[in-house]
Design a protein around this motif. Structure first.
Motif, mmCIF file in Angstrom:
data_model
loop_
_atom_site.group_PDB
_atom_site.id
_atom_site.type_symbol
_atom_site.label_atom_id
_atom_site.label_comp_id
_atom_site.label_asym_id
_atom_site.label_seq_id
_atom_site.Cartn_x
_atom_site.Cartn_y
_atom_site.Cartn_z
ATOM 1 N N GLU B 98 34.348 40.752 37.157
ATOM 2 C CA GLU B 98 34.126 39.297 36.321
ATOM 3 C C GLU B 98 35.316 39.046 35.443
ATOM 4 O O GLU B 98 35.384 38.093 34.927
ATOM 5 C CB GLU B 98 32.864 39.525 35.567
ATOM 6 C CG GLU B 98 32.341 37.928 35.595
ATOM 7 C CD GLU B 98 30.864 37.869 35.109
ATOM 8 O OE1 GLU B 98 30.913 37.316 33.907
ATOM 9 O OE2 GLU B 98 29.992 38.317 35.578
ATOM 10 N N PHE B 100 39.079 38.756 34.145
ATOM 11 C CA PHE B 100 40.604 38.755 34.577
ATOM 12 C C PHE B 100 41.228 39.690 33.756
ATOM 13 O O PHE B 100 41.470 39.655 32.696
ATOM 14 C CB PHE B 100 41.059 37.168 34.323
ATOM 15 C CG PHE B 100 40.458 36.286 35.142
ATOM 16 C CD1 PHE B 100 40.899 36.128 36.443
ATOM 17 C CD2 PHE B 100 39.513 35.306 34.776
ATOM 18 C CE1 PHE B 100 40.481 35.373 37.285
ATOM 19 C CE2 PHE B 100 38.898 34.356 35.777
ATOM 20 C CZ PHE B 100 39.665 33.975 36.938
ATOM 21 N N ARG B 101 42.060 40.560 34.415
ATOM 22 C CA ARG B 101 43.037 41.401 33.927
ATOM 23 C C ARG B 101 44.202 41.234 34.303
ATOM 24 O O ARG B 101 44.724 40.709 35.278
ATOM 25 C CB ARG B 101 42.544 43.055 34.201
ATOM 26 C CG ARG B 101 41.267 43.372 33.830
ATOM 27 C CD ARG B 101 40.832 44.741 34.406
ATOM 28 N NE ARG B 101 39.422 45.302 34.023
ATOM 29 C CZ ARG B 101 38.440 44.950 34.759
ATOM 30 N NH1 ARG B 101 38.389 43.890 35.869
ATOM 31 N NH2 ARG B 101 37.285 45.310 34.223
ATOM 32 N N LEU B 112 41.768 38.361 29.810
ATOM 33 C CA LEU B 112 41.230 36.925 29.454
ATOM 34 C C LEU B 112 39.978 37.021 28.790
ATOM 35 O O LEU B 112 38.906 37.322 29.529
ATOM 36 C CB LEU B 112 41.304 35.837 30.308
ATOM 37 C CG LEU B 112 42.647 35.748 31.276
ATOM 38 C CD1 LEU B 112 42.899 34.701 32.101
ATOM 39 C CD2 LEU B 112 43.845 35.536 29.980
ATOM 40 N N ASP B 147 35.651 35.783 35.983
ATOM 41 C CA ASP B 147 35.942 35.573 37.530
ATOM 42 C C ASP B 147 34.830 35.480 38.143
ATOM 43 O O ASP B 147 34.307 36.593 38.762
ATOM 44 C CB ASP B 147 37.223 36.669 37.759
ATOM 45 C CG ASP B 147 37.753 36.307 39.050
ATOM 46 O OD1 ASP B 147 37.484 35.443 39.703
ATOM 47 O OD2 ASP B 147 38.576 37.192 39.467
#
Lengths: 566, 566
Positions: B98, B100-101, B112, B147
């Protein structure tokens, strides 16, 4: 007038610091951290504390009001964007390492928006179908992301920053010129209201593409831009954007080129000394590799080449300096003695000073040998003229010839007539009055909202601390309780009265903090007016101090309230 | 009153659509797109057009006013965040897919922000050193990123969304309870002002950690949450959060457990039919692998297991269903005939309905065989009781036993008493009054600002379109020029008069658009009052229509202005 807030410092998260942060290079960075406005979260990534957020919101509000006033419509686009539109315009690659790229859980490519031309173009493509739908100007105030190689200068150049970006869409060039002029006027009002000392200068378009472009520059020592100003005429330009007209001269009287022995003179300095001529009489040939191909750039020997300009000229091609290995593979290039004449063809760019007909001393393509009377256009051909030398104080104004003045400045706004670069790439047409599709023309306009806060700090601070212009200050009045319970009671009472009259108040009611520390903090924090409840509090007398001039005056509470609400 | 804006639809970017977008599943998605409020930029990523941005800004303003009113201080933290603080709390990994990297140009790890507990904790650690600096509540209104596996439901569940998140920091538990209560009251005011029909229900803490937690739910068919409401007492809870007390019974009269042949009965249905007993008399044993180890979960045969609850129970450990391969490796587990009794020990969790003393029919750990009179606590041990069954309409209220009512709802707010999960991980102490360090306790509070827009649309729309509550509507009055030049002139004139009186006006002055289309659009756009300059324009008579009730009335322009500015 509506009630304004009273912010009590006893409850405010705004820790002031006596010392500059160790990593701070520029004034605004030092002061915004010391005064408790911002804190660093990571390199080039900042957190805004309550006082900083107030200033930021004030800048936002002023920008919004002036954008609304020219009929621009506020929207809000995402910061997390799909790759495809940026692929279509080529910017997915062109942005290079400056673009933050990431993948989602399904492996899809995304980026963090560095600027939004593509997405606005697609939005208008979805919304507008006819000439009746244009012109339209859209704006947003939103975070942008650029992975700067050297995030430095605090808030002035961050990797995540707040920006107002707007985009105009017009049918024709004269419509674009009108939209551009409207934005230019709105920007003038914004920067005047913000309290900036600023200049509007000609600029290059950079990574945005397009043609006409101007920058709004705030002169400041911490600035990363240099601009030239003509003391005689209206000319002002970013030094990156100065171009000179080519002025050919008559070479009829120049003798034929001739080799001269110049032992051990591989540099301009050694050559000029050996021959007893000024460096400006010599032609320096810088070799660079452009996407692997060797190219020479000729400039007068007394001028430095600005590699940034060379890179910008060839962008998006990669530019590198040649290495010893490159020379080893090219025996026709004699290191220190390269010349453009009498040799196998070399791709040759030159400064406009190397105009057709000008004669030079330059390398003879043999060890320890130069040539004199080498005439541009007679003895060698220039493939392209480019302005790539570092502009110097005193260089002639391109308009009137007067010696230019140079200054450092911070770019606070930038306006572009983009034209059809993006609408061509993304095929944005509307039906014209004649029923035929018309390719839309576009403008792009930006204000660095977070940067404006730091730039204002740079321009307005003094040796005591920050010193905000009225419209952006985090409060109108900073009330200081300089004493014990009596002073605190009076300070809170007068704060309440001021707030009821619509004055935004910050009141220093911190218990156990000495008057001296409170005075120092009030000057560091930089609210325009400081009102002190001190020695004569029992009589109802307070002291009103102007933060900038330091002028002070004793007044009764009633007089002070009347003065501050006038 | 200050002049309000007049927004002319002839210039507004707000294209309405007759048809629902093909990918739209929920009402708010359909209507917000059709009415020109939003457009999809990528899966779960949205652009807000001018009308949408106005509604979003109205929600923001109301949230900000109510947060300020409880003394919370507004800050603004980055969305792009370094890995380290999330590593320290374990969430870098726990968030799984989930999150965002991304990497920066130097290879540094960033994310994020999905929510900002870590960064706020570190901020307070930097700013607060003494008990005098607390309590403090901080908030921001900012984009969050998650995500989602299935970004659906339009704005209701996006991957980039606008959120108000706040965090309270207190010395003691009773301080946290006060900060929590203040937020709870502020949220009630926010949701009332926004015009929501909402419920406050007990919730589980989920990925945030912590203990006491409540959700603000807006009942709506499109909701992804289910909540239970007791028709008899005050009980209301997200079904995820319902727990039952364990009620042991006396098993003294139950005969000894005994195997019974049950050929070809590997499912509860076949077993119950074969024996002629209700499914509720049987004990179903679900096998799962928790980080590779097989665990059994026992629930009455008539109940479904909620895998989401099982996963939440074991989080951050990964939970999978067992496979044929797993059975192959464990001959002691006889597929379809597993029971917890008379066998090698199996880690065993059970629903509270499987209380000590209750007797069951369950698998006998032999093919085609079950056992009856199998008593919990006598014939097998339960390692842990967990509430993992799907709650059903009519299940007893945990407080009073009355049958519960179930409804779908959208989560619009969530408040948590986090406690010390984050302050422990990041070691946030302040000096207490006794000079000793005190570990700070924390609350976390969120309102989905962009989601609130969609949730309001869901709750307030009717079959004609959107229908906004007054405080969030993009305008106060929608003036329709239903006719030619005369009507347009009157419409613009009355719009000007209204704006001068502080009324926000949207005026449909589009040339060449029929009155019918304009009426349909005005109902789709959903401004609360509609004022039509139509047939009787020449007499200075207009029609005022209430968007919700459809009630209409003919008035002179003067009467209409007086009515709308009253």
């Amino acid at each position: 007038m509506a009630n304004a807030p009273v912010q009590r410092m006893s409850q405010l998260m705004a820790k002031t610091l006596r010392d500059d942060p160790a990593d701070a290079e520029v004034l605004s960075h030092k002061l915004l951290v010391r005064a408790g406005y911002v804190r660093r979260t990571a390199a080039g990534i900042w957190s805004w504390l309550p006082l900083g957020k107030k200033v930021l919101s004030n800048v936002e509000r002023i920008v919004r009001e002036e954008m609304d006033a020219i009929g621009a419509q506020e929207v809000l686009l995402p910061a997390l964007l799909p790759r495809e539109p940026y692929e279509a315009t080529g910017r997915w690659d062109e942005y290079g390492q400056e673009l933050f790229r990431l993948k989602d859980r399904r492996g899809g490519d995304y980026l963090l928006g560095p600027t939004h031309e593509e997405i606005f173009t697609l939005l208008v493509k979805d919304q507008a179908s006819s000439y009746k739908d244009l012109p339209v100007s859209l704006y947003q105030i939103q975070h942008k992301y650029r992975d700067e190689a050297r995030p430095r200068a605090g808030i002035l150049r961050g990797r995540e920053f707040l920006m107002k970006d707007s985009y105009s869409f017009d049918l024709e060039d004269d419509g674009l010129a009108r939209s551009y002029a409207l934005h230019r006027q709105a920007y003038q009002r914004v920067f005047e209201r913000l309290g900036f000392d600023y200049r509007i200068v000609a600029a290059t378009a950079g990574a945005m593409g397009g043609s006409k472009s101007e920058e709004f520059l705030a002169p400041a020592d911490a600035g990363e831009d240099t601009f030239a100003d003509c003391p005689n005429c209206d000319f002002a330009a970013n030094t990156e954007a100065i171009t000179y007209e080519l002025k050919p001269v008559d070479a009829a009287g120049v003798p034929a080129a001739e080799d001269i022995p110049t032992p051990e003179t591989p540099t301009i300095e050694t050559l000029a000394a050996h021959l007893g001529v000024p460096a400006s009489a010599t032609l320096k040939n810088l070799l660079v590799k452009v996407d692997g191909e060797i190219v020479a750039v000729g400039v007068p020997g007394d001028r430095e080449v600005d590699m940034g300009k060379v890179e910008a000229h060839f962008a998006p091609a990669a530019v590198e300096l040649v290495t010893a290995e490159d020379f080893a593979g090219r025996p026709d290039l004699v290191r220190g003695y390269v010349g453009p004449q009498g040799r196998e063809k070399l791709k040759y760019l030159a400064d406009p000073r190397v105009a057709p007909g000008t004669a030079w001393i330059t390398g003879a393509n043999k060890e320890h040998t130069h040539a004199k009377n080498v005439v541009a256009g007679r003895d060698f051909e220039v493939d392209e003229y480019v302005d790539v030398v570092v502009v110097q104080e005193g260089d002639p104004c391109p308009l009137c010839g007067t010696g230019l003045k140079l200054d450092r400045a911070i770019e606070i706004g930038h306006i572009f007539q983009l034209g059809r670069k993006y609408t061509d790439a993304l095929k944005l047409d509307v039906l014209g009055q004649n029923g035929k599709p018309v390719r839309v023309t576009m403008g792009s306009y930006g204000i660095g909202v977070s940067r404006a806060v730091a730039a204002l700090a740079e321009q307005t601070a003094d040796d005591k601390g920050l010193c905000w212009p009225k419209e952006v200050a985090p409060a109108d009045v900073h009330v200081v309780a300089a004493g014990k319970a009596l002073q605190t009671e009076l300070a809170l009472d007068v704060s309440q009265k001021l707030a009821q009259a619509g004055v935004r108040v910050l009141v220093d009611d911190r218990p156990g903090v000495s008057p001296g520390v409170k005075f120092t903090d009030s000057e560091l924090i930089g609210v325009p007016q400081i009102l002190v409840a001190g020695r004569r509090a029992a009589e109802g007398v307070v002291e009103l101090k102007d933060r900038r001039t330091g002028e002070r005056e004793e007044l009764t509470v009633e007089e002070a309230v009347a003065r501050l609400t006038a």
